[in-house]
Design a protein around this motif. Structure first.
Motif, PDB file in Angstrom:
ATOM      1  N   LYS A   2     -31.399  49.877  88.147  1.00 21.78           N
ATOM      2  CA  LYS A   2     -31.169  48.181  88.344  1.00 21.78           C
ATOM      3  C   LYS A   2     -32.415  47.706  88.609  1.00 21.78           C
ATOM      4  O   LYS A   2     -32.543  46.335  88.183  1.00 21.78           O
ATOM      5  CB  LYS A   2     -29.875  47.887  89.069  1.00 21.78           C
ATOM      6  N   ASN A   3     -32.971  48.141  89.769  1.00 16.92           N
ATOM      7  CA  ASN A   3     -34.005  47.327  90.289  1.00 16.92           C
ATOM      8  C   ASN A   3     -35.192  47.030  89.106  1.00 16.92           C
ATOM      9  O   ASN A   3     -35.982  46.245  89.225  1.00 16.92           O
ATOM     10  CB  ASN A   3     -34.487  48.190  91.615  1.00 16.92           C
ATOM     11  N   LYS A   4     -35.379  48.288  88.537  1.00 27.13           N
ATOM     12  CA  LYS A   4     -36.516  48.274  87.684  1.00 27.13           C
ATOM     13  C   LYS A   4     -36.164  47.402  86.404  1.00 27.13           C
ATOM     14  O   LYS A   4     -37.032  46.502  86.039  1.00 27.13           O
ATOM     15  CB  LYS A   4     -36.840  49.665  87.110  1.00 27.13           C
ATOM     16  N   LEU A   6     -34.153  44.675  86.630  1.00 21.63           N
ATOM     17  CA  LEU A   6     -34.295  43.226  87.295  1.00 21.63           C
ATOM     18  C   LEU A   6     -35.900  42.691  87.303  1.00 21.63           C
ATOM     19  O   LEU A   6     -36.213  41.720  87.053  1.00 21.63           O
ATOM     20  CB  LEU A   6     -33.616  42.942  88.335  1.00 21.63           C
ATOM     21  N   SER A   7     -36.562  43.882  87.873  1.00 20.96           N
ATOM     22  CA  SER A   7     -38.022  43.422  87.990  1.00 20.96           C
ATOM     23  C   SER A   7     -38.653  43.207  86.618  1.00 20.96           C
ATOM     24  O   SER A   7     -39.579  42.361  86.567  1.00 20.96           O
ATOM     25  CB  SER A   7     -38.616  44.736  88.652  1.00 20.96           C
ATOM     26  N   ASN A   8     -38.227  44.108  85.464  1.00 16.84           N
ATOM     27  CA  ASN A   8     -38.750  43.755  84.445  1.00 16.84           C
ATOM     28  C   ASN A   8     -38.498  42.278  83.714  1.00 16.84           C
ATOM     29  O   ASN A   8     -39.174  41.653  83.059  1.00 16.84           O
ATOM     30  CB  ASN A   8     -38.138  45.010  83.187  1.00 16.84           C
ATOM     31  N   LEU A  38     -44.544  48.250  84.660  1.00 19.64           N
ATOM     32  CA  LEU A  38     -43.736  49.066  85.360  1.00 19.64           C
ATOM     33  C   LEU A  38     -43.936  50.562  85.182  1.00 19.64           C
ATOM     34  O   LEU A  38     -43.882  51.284  86.279  1.00 19.64           O
ATOM     35  CB  LEU A  38     -42.419  48.591  85.235  1.00 19.64           C
ATOM     36  N   THR A  42     -45.420  53.054  88.345  1.00 22.14           N
ATOM     37  CA  THR A  42     -44.297  53.849  88.790  1.00 22.14           C
ATOM     38  C   THR A  42     -44.946  55.504  89.031  1.00 22.14           C
ATOM     39  O   THR A  42     -45.421  55.842  88.016  1.00 22.14           O
ATOM     40  CB  THR A  42     -43.118  54.311  88.093  1.00 22.14           C
ATOM     41  N   SER A  48     -37.443  58.553  86.711  1.00 18.87           N
ATOM     42  CA  SER A  48     -36.914  57.535  86.641  1.00 18.87           C
ATOM     43  C   SER A  48     -36.079  57.485  85.141  1.00 18.87           C
ATOM     44  O   SER A  48     -36.736  57.457  84.106  1.00 18.87           O
ATOM     45  CB  SER A  48     -37.931  56.371  86.784  1.00 18.87           C
ATOM     46  N   TYR A  50     -34.666  54.730  83.803  1.00 20.09           N
ATOM     47  CA  TYR A  50     -34.934  53.399  83.319  1.00 20.09           C
ATOM     48  C   TYR A  50     -35.972  53.560  82.040  1.00 20.09           C
ATOM     49  O   TYR A  50     -35.859  53.121  81.027  1.00 20.09           O
ATOM     50  CB  TYR A  50     -35.376  52.550  84.244  1.00 20.09           C
TER      51      TYR A  50
END
Length: 158
Positions: A2-4, A6-8, A38, A42, A48, A50
C-alpha cells in the motif's frame, strides 16, 4: 504494498503539477515513470509484491480490452449481416479459482464481454455457468476462458 502504491500515486501528482500538463497521457506517463523510479530505489525488489503485481494487472487489463474489442466486432458483424451465424449455448466452465473475489472478477469480465454472460456459480464454487452466442466447440470455448481470463486473474491474485 500500500505504501509503494500511495507513493507512486503521490509522485504522479507531483509529476503532473511540475510539468503543468494535466492530460491523461501525462498522468499515465508519470505513473509509469514513478513506478520505475520506485523500483530502482527499492533495495529488496524481489520481495516486494507491488513490483510484481502491477505489471500483471496491466497485462490483465490489456487482455480484457483486446477481448472486449474482438467481441464487439464479432457481435456488430452479427447484427449487420442478414444471416444468423450464432450457435448459442450454456457451458459449464470448471473453476481453478477458489476465492470469492477471483470468481467475481472472472464472472464480471465474462459478462462485460459482448456475446457472453455469466449465469451462475455452483454451490461448491467449482463450476461457472456461462451463456455464449458463439459455441462451435465447447472444449475450445472452455480452454479460451481458462487460458485467458482465469489464468491471468490467478496470476494477479496469487
Amino acid at each position: 504494498m500500500k505504501n509503494k502504491f500511495l507513493s507512486n500515486i503521490l509522485l504522479t501528482f507531483v509529476w503532473v503539477a511540475l510539468t503543468g500538463d494535466f492530460s491523461f497521457e501525462n498522468y499515465l506517463f508519470g505513473f509509469f515513470l514513478n513506478f520505475h523510479i520506485l523500483w530502482l530505489i527499492t533495495v529488496k525488489r524481489k520481495s516486494s509484491t507491488y513490483f510484481l503485481i502491477v505489471p500483471k494487472i496491466i497485462i490483465l487489463l490489456v487482455f480484457f480490452l483486446y477481448e472486449l474489442i474482438k467481441a464487439n466486432i464479432e457481435v456488430a458483424y452479427e447484427v449487420v449481416t442478414p444471416k444468423l451465424n450464432m450457435t448459442p449455448g450454456i457451458i459449464m466452465v470448471p473453476l481453478d479459482i477458489k476465492s470469492d473475489i477471483g470468481i467475481t472478477m472472472l464472472a464480471n469480465m465474462i459478462s462485460l464481454t459482448p456475446g457472453t454472460l455469466s449465469l451462475d456459480v455452483s454451490n461448491d464454487k467449482k463450476v461457472l455457468f456461462v451463456h455464449a452466442m458463439y459455441v462451435k466447440d465447447r472444449e475450445r470455448f472452455i480452454r479460451g476462458i481458462k487460458n485467458g481470463f482465469e489464468r491471468r486473474i490467478l496470476e494477479v491474485l496469487s
